[in-house]
Design a protein around this motif. Sequence first.
Motif: not given
Length: 276
Positions: A162, A166, A219-220, A222
């Motif tokens: 992950k 990212y 979900a990633i 903010s």
Amino acid sequence: MYEEPYRWVEAVGNRRQYLDEQFKQGSPVVALTYEGGILLATVSKGTPKLYEIYDRLALGGMGHPTDLEKLRFSLLEMAHVEGFNRSPSDVTGSRLVKYGIAPVIKQAFEEVYKAPFIVRILVAELGQKPEKDALLTINYDGTFEEMTGCAVLAATPAAQTKMTAYLKAQMPATLSLEQALDLTLRAWAIGSLAHQQEEAEQQAATEPQASGTASAAAAIPSADVLMEHVRSIAGGRTLECAVLERQAPGTSKYRSLKPADLSRLLPKALQSVVAN
């Protein structure tokens, strides 16, 4: 009994399971190239996790402090012997990893009657030109990987995947040090939150009535949420950052970022961390 092949394979499997457990509380380490060099960052509980190894080489690690120190001194000794017997330009991260500590870690891992090294290591090498910058990671079994642009150490392979995804998705063609620090800390938060999510999912799996509550965090988050997570964790720990600067005077290119540097570079949301 480990002389029998299947017994040895079973012992190695048990050893992997044991070592994976040891890293579950580890803090991720992130390395990222920027326009002036390479940035390394982590959040530690007090024991340093980032070190200078040689003129253009730096090390980041996670795991048992004693094992990390032992391997760090091995790297220091190898680097200085290599530099003295050959030349400083012959001291490279690739040589130190491939012919130095990776075989040592592999041997310790496979000798099932002895204790393995509880470490994961990241070696950063500053090149003469940006395209020559190199990043290498070594796992507890001695396997290593060479990367460019970015590299991470994390508690689990899933968290590491992950973080890397990212970084690659968010990383522009060029980064200032300030931008690199911001992105590096967000990636650190991705790894830290991924680990928390994995723990929650494991707990939910053992408690059927709680299932369905852990998968919502896939979900990633903010950027603001990620920075808030860094602030909440780093508030009681040490935010550790260091750079290998290409244009730094002298032979040593390593520099720890002091509170004054971080006050100038960090986002406003993290200024309280520096103040502490």
